[in-house]
Design a protein around this motif. Sequence first.
Motif, PDB file in Angstrom:
ATOM      1  N   ILE A   1       0.852  -1.185   0.000  1.00 51.89           N
ATOM      2  CA  ILE A   1       0.000   0.000   0.000  1.00 51.89           C
ATOM      3  C   ILE A   1       0.886   1.233   0.000  1.00 51.89           C
ATOM      4  N   GLY A   2       0.488   2.257  -0.749  1.00 50.27           N
ATOM      5  CA  GLY A   2       1.292   3.466  -0.776  1.00 50.27           C
ATOM      6  C   GLY A   2       0.607   4.577  -1.549  1.00 50.27           C
ATOM      7  N   HIS A   3       1.091   5.791  -1.332  1.00 51.35           N
ATOM      8  CA  HIS A   3       0.576   6.957  -2.032  1.00 51.35           C
ATOM      9  C   HIS A   3       1.236   7.031  -3.389  1.00 51.35           C
ATOM     10  N   GLY A   4       0.440   6.825  -4.414  1.00 51.45           N
ATOM     11  CA  GLY A   4       0.980   6.903  -5.759  1.00 51.45           C
ATOM     12  C   GLY A   4      -0.071   6.504  -6.775  1.00 51.45           C
ATOM     13  N   THR A   5       0.075   7.025  -7.978  1.00 50.08           N
ATOM     14  CA  THR A   5      -0.816   6.648  -9.070  1.00 50.08           C
ATOM     15  C   THR A   5       0.020   6.042 -10.184  1.00 50.08           C
ATOM     16  N   GLY A   6      -0.639   5.374 -11.109  1.00 50.46           N
ATOM     17  CA  GLY A   6       0.069   4.745 -12.210  1.00 50.46           C
ATOM     18  C   GLY A   6       0.458   3.312 -11.924  1.00 50.46           C
ATOM     19  N   ASN A   7       0.217   2.849 -10.702  1.00 53.45           N
ATOM     20  CA  ASN A   7       0.429   1.447 -10.351  1.00 53.45           C
ATOM     21  C   ASN A   7      -0.888   0.897  -9.825  1.00 53.45           C
ATOM     22  N   PRO A   8      -1.691   0.325 -10.692  1.00 45.18           N
ATOM     23  CA  PRO A   8      -3.031  -0.102 -10.271  1.00 45.18           C
ATOM     24  C   PRO A   8      -3.034  -1.240  -9.258  1.00 45.18           C
ATOM     25  N   MET A   9      -1.912  -1.972  -9.111  1.00 45.22           N
ATOM     26  CA  MET A   9      -1.846  -3.056  -8.126  1.00 45.22           C
ATOM     27  C   MET A   9      -1.468  -2.474  -6.768  1.00 45.22           C
ATOM     28  N   ASN A  10      -2.373  -1.700  -6.209  1.00 48.24           N
ATOM     29  CA  ASN A  10      -2.147  -0.963  -4.975  1.00 48.24           C
ATOM     30  C   ASN A  10      -3.422  -1.076  -4.153  1.00 48.24           C
ATOM     31  N   LEU A  11      -3.374  -1.848  -3.066  1.00 45.93           N
ATOM     32  CA  LEU A  11      -4.576  -2.091  -2.283  1.00 45.93           C
ATOM     33  C   LEU A  11      -5.151  -0.810  -1.700  1.00 45.93           C
TER      34      LEU A  11
ATOM     35  N   VAL B   1      -0.347  -6.330   5.600  1.00 41.18           N
ATOM     36  CA  VAL B   1       0.039  -5.633   4.388  1.00 41.18           C
ATOM     37  C   VAL B   1       1.433  -5.037   4.584  1.00 41.18           C
ATOM     38  N   THR B   2       1.971  -4.500   3.497  1.00 40.22           N
ATOM     39  CA  THR B   2       3.302  -3.891   3.528  1.00 40.22           C
ATOM     40  C   THR B   2       3.225  -2.478   3.004  1.00 40.22           C
ATOM     41  N   ASP B   3       3.642  -1.524   3.808  1.00 37.33           N
ATOM     42  CA  ASP B   3       3.687  -0.131   3.375  1.00 37.33           C
ATOM     43  C   ASP B   3       4.829   0.057   2.384  1.00 37.33           C
ATOM     44  N   ALA B   4       4.589   0.820   1.319  1.00 31.64           N
ATOM     45  CA  ALA B   4       5.594   1.008   0.272  1.00 31.64           C
ATOM     46  C   ALA B   4       6.856   1.689   0.804  1.00 31.64           C
ATOM     47  N   GLU B   5       6.686   2.660   1.694  1.00 30.02           N
ATOM     48  CA  GLU B   5       7.859   3.351   2.228  1.00 30.02           C
ATOM     49  C   GLU B   5       8.668   2.428   3.135  1.00 30.02           C
ATOM     50  N   LEU B   6       7.979   1.605   3.912  1.00 25.90           N
ATOM     51  CA  LEU B   6       8.684   0.635   4.739  1.00 25.90           C
ATOM     52  C   LEU B   6       9.449  -0.353   3.866  1.00 25.90           C
TER      53      LEU B   6
ATOM     54  N   ARG C   1      -1.967   3.713   9.539  1.00 28.02           N
ATOM     55  CA  ARG C   1      -1.252   4.006   8.295  1.00 28.02           C
ATOM     56  C   ARG C   1      -2.223   4.153   7.128  1.00 28.02           C
ATOM     57  N   PHE C   2      -3.230   3.306   7.048  1.00 26.26           N
ATOM     58  CA  PHE C   2      -4.235   3.458   5.995  1.00 26.26           C
ATOM     59  C   PHE C   2      -4.838   4.862   6.039  1.00 26.26           C
ATOM     60  N   LEU C   3      -5.218   5.307   7.228  1.00 30.77           N
ATOM     61  CA  LEU C   3      -5.869   6.615   7.352  1.00 30.77           C
ATOM     62  C   LEU C   3      -4.906   7.741   6.977  1.00 30.77           C
ATOM     63  N   GLU C   4      -3.627   7.617   7.359  1.00 33.48           N
ATOM     64  CA  GLU C   4      -2.633   8.614   6.965  1.00 33.48           C
ATOM     65  C   GLU C   4      -2.497   8.673   5.441  1.00 33.48           C
ATOM     66  N   LEU C   5      -2.500   7.519   4.813  1.00 28.45           N
ATOM     67  CA  LEU C   5      -2.332   7.477   3.358  1.00 28.45           C
ATOM     68  C   LEU C   5      -3.587   7.949   2.631  1.00 28.45           C
ATOM     69  N   PHE C   6      -4.768   7.685   3.189  1.00 29.01           N
ATOM     70  CA  PHE C   6      -5.978   8.272   2.617  1.00 29.01           C
ATOM     71  C   PHE C   6      -5.875   9.798   2.637  1.00 29.01           C
ATOM     72  N   ASP C   7      -5.357  10.346   3.739  1.00 27.02           N
ATOM     73  CA  ASP C   7      -5.149  11.796   3.817  1.00 27.02           C
ATOM     74  C   ASP C   7      -4.232  12.279   2.698  1.00 27.02           C
ATOM     75  N   ARG C   8      -3.179  11.553   2.445  1.00 29.44           N
ATOM     76  CA  ARG C   8      -2.247  11.948   1.385  1.00 29.44           C
ATOM     77  C   ARG C   8      -2.942  11.961   0.020  1.00 29.44           C
ATOM     78  N   LEU C   9      -3.761  10.935  -0.211  1.00 28.44           N
ATOM     79  CA  LEU C   9      -4.483  10.886  -1.485  1.00 28.44           C
ATOM     80  C   LEU C   9      -5.430  12.072  -1.607  1.00 28.44           C
TER      81      LEU C   9
END
Length: 241
Positions: A61-71, A104-109, A225-233
């Motif tokens: 999971i991570g903040h980013g677009t262009g990679n559709p395989m992102n939960l 799950v695995t965070d992309a930054e981690l 972490r999910f909630l933090e990343l939703f904020d980023r999106l």
Amino acid sequence: MTLYQGMKAYGAHLGPYRTPAREDEPRLLGPNFYYDREDLLRRTAAERGFRFTVLRPEAVIGHGTGNPMNLLMVIAVYASVCKELGLPLRFPGSVATYDSLYNVTDAELLGRATVWAGADENAAGEIFNVTNGDAFRWRHIWPAFARYFGLEYAEPVPMSLTEHMADKQALWERMVERHGLLPTSWQSLVSWQFGDPIFSLRDNIASTIKIRQAGFADCYDTEHRFLELFDRLRNANVIPR
């Protein structure tokens, strides 16, 4: 060099398997492209004299677009569409999956683990599971997702997102225009074919004891972490505020 694999190395794509999965589990009988790539890497490393590490994340999971395989994007876009349509947020998988353990695995981690693996002698030639370090049940965090998006919560209803989201492209394009979202093609925004199997898994967790004992101990609280990343999106105008 770092080679990424995943829980398919343990048979997650085939059905229930021993959990928490450990790196010393024997290989499966059938063909598996993870094994082929790893064998090739080991031969090449021995011939050319370089170091490598094999990392096994799960559902990055991570903040980013262009990679559709992102939960993260699967959940964020699904929830945003539900809100646009005035629908409650339902878990789109079985009750058995809803109650199973997952990680799950965070992309930054994962990025930090990759840097560590390239520099630490303890990682040379080794295989490591790498996840956020905790396990959760969707039943416990799905209501938090509903609250975050300002949605009513409803009990799970198994459905194929691939089928049910197939006609939502025009709706999303209207949402992009109305909310001033970052223009991203529907096809590169999210892969529902990636999300569907995840929402049908039973217990699917990996032990991270080996990588911690080797010296990499980073971790996240996955719900937070999910909630933090939703904020980023939201802040990046990928999904509506």
